[in-house]
Scaffold this motif. Structure first.
Motif, short mmCIF file in Angstrom:
data_model
loop_
_atom_site.label_atom_id
_atom_site.label_comp_id
_atom_site.label_asym_id
_atom_site.label_seq_id
_atom_site.Cartn_x
_atom_site.Cartn_y
_atom_site.Cartn_z
N ARG A 143 0.83 -1.20 0.00
CA ARG A 143 0.00 0.00 0.00
C ARG A 143 0.87 1.25 0.00
O ARG A 143 0.58 2.23 -0.69
N LYS A 144 1.95 1.22 0.76
CA LYS A 144 2.86 2.37 0.85
C LYS A 144 3.46 2.69 -0.53
O LYS A 144 3.48 3.85 -0.95
N ASP A 145 3.93 1.66 -1.23
CA ASP A 145 4.53 1.87 -2.56
C ASP A 145 3.49 2.35 -3.57
O ASP A 145 3.76 3.22 -4.39
N ALA A 146 2.28 1.78 -3.50
CA ALA A 146 1.22 2.18 -4.43
C ALA A 146 0.82 3.63 -4.22
O ALA A 146 0.63 4.39 -5.18
N GLU A 147 0.70 4.06 -2.96
CA GLU A 147 0.34 5.45 -2.68
C GLU A 147 1.46 6.40 -3.10
O GLU A 147 1.19 7.48 -3.63
N ALA A 148 2.71 5.99 -2.88
CA ALA A 148 3.83 6.84 -3.29
C ALA A 148 3.86 7.00 -4.81
O ALA A 148 4.10 8.10 -5.32
N ALA A 149 3.61 5.91 -5.54
CA ALA A 149 3.58 5.99 -7.01
C ALA A 149 2.43 6.86 -7.49
O ALA A 149 2.58 7.65 -8.43
N ARG A 150 1.28 6.76 -6.82
CA ARG A 150 0.12 7.57 -7.21
C ARG A 150 0.39 9.04 -6.95
O ARG A 150 0.11 9.90 -7.79
N LYS A 151 0.97 9.35 -5.79
CA LYS A 151 1.28 10.75 -5.48
C LYS A 151 2.34 11.32 -6.41
O LYS A 151 2.29 12.48 -6.79
N ALA A 152 3.29 10.49 -6.80
CA ALA A 152 4.34 10.95 -7.72
C ALA A 152 3.76 11.29 -9.08
O ALA A 152 4.23 12.20 -9.76
N SER A 153 2.71 10.55 -9.50
CA SER A 153 2.11 10.85 -10.80
C SER A 153 1.35 12.16 -10.78
O SER A 153 1.19 12.81 -11.81
N PHE A 154 0.86 12.59 -9.61
CA PHE A 154 0.12 13.85 -9.51
C PHE A 154 1.00 15.02 -9.08
O PHE A 154 0.55 16.14 -9.00
N LYS A 155 2.27 14.74 -8.82
CA LYS A 155 3.18 15.78 -8.35
C LYS A 155 3.39 16.82 -9.43
O LYS A 155 3.68 16.50 -10.57
N LYS A 156 3.24 18.07 -9.06
CA LYS A 156 3.41 19.16 -10.03
C LYS A 156 4.89 19.47 -10.19
O LYS A 156 5.66 19.39 -9.24
N PRO A 157 5.29 19.84 -11.41
CA PRO A 157 6.69 20.20 -11.62
C PRO A 157 7.03 21.51 -10.88
O PRO A 157 6.17 22.37 -10.69
#
Length: 195
Positions: A31-45
């Motif tokens: 769950r931790k890795d999945a949430e980190a990957a999801r947040k990284a995809s929404f991270k603004k430049p």
């Protein structure tokens, strides 16, 4: 008495876990890795340079997927002009048949080159070149008519409620290209019936 010897433990190899048939072939992420990957995809430049780099990478991957789809015929990544079952049927119909239009450009180039080079030496050759041009134009018109009429008839049978707007021009445009240069690549052999 009941102890294992060191040689027995060394020879036993643990079996590799077998994946389920039809499984995804990799373990489910935590769950931790999945949430980190999801947040990284929404991270603004953070700045414009980073934003343009992200945009370039995205365009590059989409272009690579599209080029791969042009080679394999994968409908998911094809351009909008080539998507759909009707367009695929039209491509297969065109690729399965021999066409005058496919060879028209090379033939007309050779005829015009012969006319330009030898017409000053042989005056009668200019008339022959003109007749050949006229014959090719008539053959192209007849081939165009037969192609579009046959394609529309088969599409009306196979896809009765679908719109066929622009399909005739799409097929003619594909027919005018040499078979080896067509994109998406032909998926049927000559003489094979389109499915």
């Amino acid at each position: 008495m009941f102890r294992r010897t060191k040689t027995e433990t060394a020879t036993t190899v643990p079996a590799e876990p077998q994946g389920k048939p039809g499984g995804k072939g990799r373990p489910t992420p935590s769950r931790k890795d999945a949430e980190a990957a999801r947040k990284a995809s929404f991270k603004k430049p953070r700045n414009r340079k980073e934003a343009s780099a992200i945009r370039r990478d995205k365009v590059r991957t989409e272009r690579a997927k599209m080029q791969q789809a042009m080679q394999t015929g994968d409908d998911r990544y094809l351009p909008a002009a080539d998507k759909g079952p009707i367009r695929r049927f039209a491509r297969d119909y065109v690729d399965a048949r021999y066409s005058v239009m496919e060879f028209a450009l090379p033939i007309l180039l050779v005829v015009s080159l012969v006319g330009v080079v030898f017409s000053s030496q042989f005056l009668w050759l200019a008339g022959v070149v003109n007749l050949l041009f006229l014959a090719m134009i008539l053959l192209i018109a007849a081939d165009w008519f037969l192609l579009t009429a046959g394609l529309k008839k088969l599409i009306a049978i196979k896809f009765p409620k679908e719109s066929t707007k622009g399909i005739a021009f799409y097929a003619v445009r594909r027919t005018m290209q040499m078979r080896r240069w067509r994109l998406p690549k032909p998926m049927v052999k000559r003489g094979e019936k389109p499915s």
